[in-house]
Design a protein around this motif. Structure first.
Motif, short mmCIF file in Angstrom:
data_model
loop_
_atom_site.label_atom_id
_atom_site.label_comp_id
_atom_site.label_asym_id
_atom_site.label_seq_id
_atom_site.Cartn_x
_atom_site.Cartn_y
_atom_site.Cartn_z
N LYS A 67 26.04 104.91 69.39
CA LYS A 67 24.84 104.94 68.55
C LYS A 67 23.62 104.42 69.30
O LYS A 67 22.49 104.86 69.07
CB LYS A 67 25.07 104.11 67.29
N ALA A 68 23.85 103.46 70.22
CA ALA A 68 22.74 102.89 70.98
C ALA A 68 22.16 103.90 71.98
O ALA A 68 20.96 103.92 72.24
CB ALA A 68 23.20 101.63 71.72
N ILE A 69 23.03 104.76 72.52
CA ILE A 69 22.59 105.72 73.55
C ILE A 69 22.04 107.01 72.93
O ILE A 69 21.13 107.62 73.48
CB ILE A 69 23.75 106.04 74.52
N ASP A 70 22.62 107.43 71.82
CA ASP A 70 22.21 108.70 71.22
C ASP A 70 20.70 108.74 71.01
O ASP A 70 20.08 107.75 70.61
CB ASP A 70 22.92 108.91 69.88
N ASN A 71 20.12 109.90 71.30
CA ASN A 71 18.67 110.02 71.25
C ASN A 71 18.30 111.40 70.72
O ASN A 71 18.96 112.39 71.03
CB ASN A 71 18.09 109.84 72.67
N GLU A 72 17.23 111.46 69.96
CA GLU A 72 16.77 112.74 69.39
C GLU A 72 16.45 113.76 70.48
O GLU A 72 16.62 114.97 70.27
CB GLU A 72 15.54 112.52 68.52
N LYS A 73 16.00 113.29 71.63
CA LYS A 73 15.60 114.23 72.69
C LYS A 73 16.79 115.05 73.20
O LYS A 73 16.61 116.12 73.76
CB LYS A 73 14.94 113.49 73.85
N PHE A 74 18.02 114.54 72.99
CA PHE A 74 19.20 115.28 73.42
C PHE A 74 19.37 116.59 72.66
O PHE A 74 20.12 117.46 73.09
CB PHE A 74 20.47 114.44 73.26
N SER A 75 18.66 116.71 71.54
CA SER A 75 18.73 117.93 70.74
C SER A 75 17.47 118.79 70.86
O SER A 75 17.37 119.83 70.21
CB SER A 75 18.96 117.57 69.26
N SER A 76 16.52 118.35 71.69
CA SER A 76 15.29 119.12 71.85
C SER A 76 15.58 120.43 72.57
O SER A 76 16.51 120.53 73.37
CB SER A 76 14.25 118.32 72.64
N ARG A 77 14.79 121.44 72.31
CA ARG A 77 15.02 122.77 72.89
C ARG A 77 14.98 122.72 74.42
O ARG A 77 15.80 123.35 75.08
CB ARG A 77 13.96 123.75 72.37
N GLU A 78 14.02 121.99 74.96
CA GLU A 78 13.88 121.95 76.41
C GLU A 78 15.06 121.24 77.06
O GLU A 78 15.56 121.69 78.11
CB GLU A 78 12.56 121.25 76.78
N PHE A 79 15.52 120.15 76.46
CA PHE A 79 16.67 119.44 77.02
C PHE A 79 17.93 120.29 76.92
O PHE A 79 18.73 120.34 77.87
CB PHE A 79 16.88 118.11 76.31
N VAL A 80 18.10 120.98 75.81
CA VAL A 80 19.25 121.87 75.64
C VAL A 80 19.20 122.99 76.68
O VAL A 80 20.24 123.41 77.22
CB VAL A 80 19.28 122.44 74.21
N LYS A 81 17.99 123.46 77.00
CA LYS A 81 17.82 124.47 78.06
C LYS A 81 18.29 123.92 79.39
O LYS A 81 18.99 124.60 80.16
CB LYS A 81 16.34 124.85 78.15
N PHE A 82 17.93 122.69 79.68
CA PHE A 82 18.35 122.04 80.92
C PHE A 82 19.87 121.91 80.97
O PHE A 82 20.49 122.15 82.01
CB PHE A 82 17.68 120.66 81.03
N LEU A 83 20.49 121.55 79.85
CA LEU A 83 21.95 121.45 79.79
C LEU A 83 22.60 122.80 80.05
O LEU A 83 23.61 122.89 80.75
CB LEU A 83 22.39 120.92 78.43
#
Length: 334
Positions: A67-83
């Motif tokens: 829970k401490a590490i989880d971040n909203e940016k991990f679900s952003s379109r640009e980050f998902v593109k990078f993944l």
């Protein structure tokens, strides 16, 4: 004795038939009565309960970090593109098929470009016989495809031999700085391979690294989801990228502007999301640990279903971080 009873419509039915017909859903009155007063459930062994508690407590501890590490940016379109791009590189699929080795070489080159440039500057400026001899030995070592530790050991030995032959303090300092740059470049075999490739094609090509790095930096505040703007830059600087392609060994069939646009996009995304990506990788590592405890809990619950066994309170407690796990479960299978 009459065993029939009358219903509201006046029809008579047998008492025992009524007693066993469905009352709620497919459960008869008799089955419902049995569930209240009959059929005593078994106890779950204490050792199993203790194992469940241990797994649950371990899962709770991991959940705190998740829970401490989880971040909203991990679900952003640009980050998902990078993944997605990272996945294609690692799995050698999609638009990045066949590019992983070249991309790794480019990544190392840009991460250590200042050291490469210092190596070039030193070899160009300091040209005494002893120093040129040292550079030649370095080139010979690079051709031998040595392990990193072997390469560093040989360089240190040759440095000890060469230092007394250099007359000026400036020259000695320069050669020591040169060795320090070699140390940075040769953190892994990719760096050694890259140095050899640059020497093969011409040391002056080191300047390409600064140019490509500067180009990538111009995208720091732009939308990186599309390759359109990257294509424009590549076409304007086509000669630079074609030279770079030789050095980082881009496959012939991939030697086209679209490939370099994809590479630039990856570099720009990595520059922007590199720190977040490292955090995301840590999150996935924690979720894999979480998953092991979760699977143990589910296995115990299935082995001791509530229809047959008395359920301790902890069996009904909410599983912490389950929502987060469900959100990223697909990434655990990559």
């Amino acid at each position: 004795m009459n065993s029939n009873i009358k219903e509201k419509d006046g029809k008579e039915i047998n008492f025992y038939t009524w007693y066993n017909r469905p009352l709620w859903g497919n459960k008869s009155f008799f089955a419902w009565l049995q569930s209240l007063f009959g059929g005593r459930k078994e106890e779950i062994p204490e050792t199993t309960q203790a194992l469940y508690r241990d797994c649950f407590n371990s899962l709770k501890n991991v959940s705190v970090m998740v829970k401490a590490i989880d971040n909203e940016k991990f679900s952003s379109r640009e980050f998902v593109k990078f993944l997605m791009i990272n996945r294609q590189l690692e799995q050698n699929t999609g638009s990045y098929e066949g590019l992983k080795y070249s991309m790794d070489l480019l990544r190392v080159a840009l991460e250590t470009k200042e050291s490469f440039l210092k190596i070039e500057a030193t070899e160009t400026r300091y040209r005494s016989y002893a120093q040129q001899d040292f550079y030649e030995y370095i080139y010979e070592y690079l051709q031998q495809d040595l392990e990193v530790d072997q390469f560093k050991e040989l360089v240190e030995r040759k440095l000890i031999d060469i230092i007394p032959q250099i007359k000026t303090d400036e020259g000695k300092a320069a050669i020591q700085s040169y060795v320090n740059s070699l140390e940075i470049v040769s953190k892994d075999k990719l760096g050694l391979k890259l140095l050899w490739l640059f020497k093969q094609y011409d040391l002056s090509n080191f300047a390409l690294l600064r140019t490509v790095g500067d180009i990538a930096d111009t995208f720091y505040d732009k939308n990186l989801e599309s390759t359109k703007e990257f294509m424009v830059v590549v076409q304007v600087n086509s000669e630079i990228f074609l030279k770079l392609g030789q050095i980082i060994q881009v496959p012939q069939k991939q030697n086209k502007p679209e490939t370099y646009a994809l590479m630039l996009q990856y570099i720009a995304l990595r520059n922007r999301h590199g720190k977040s990506f490292a955090q995301f990788q840590s999150l996935l590592t924690l979720l894999k640990d979480w998953e092991k405890f979760y699977n143990s809990l589910i296995a115990i619950r299935q082995e001791y279903p509530p229809e047959e066994f008395k359920q301790p309170f902890i069996f009904s407690e909410e599983i912490p971080a389950l929502t987060i796990y469900n959100k990223y479960e697909s990434h655990l299978k990559d």
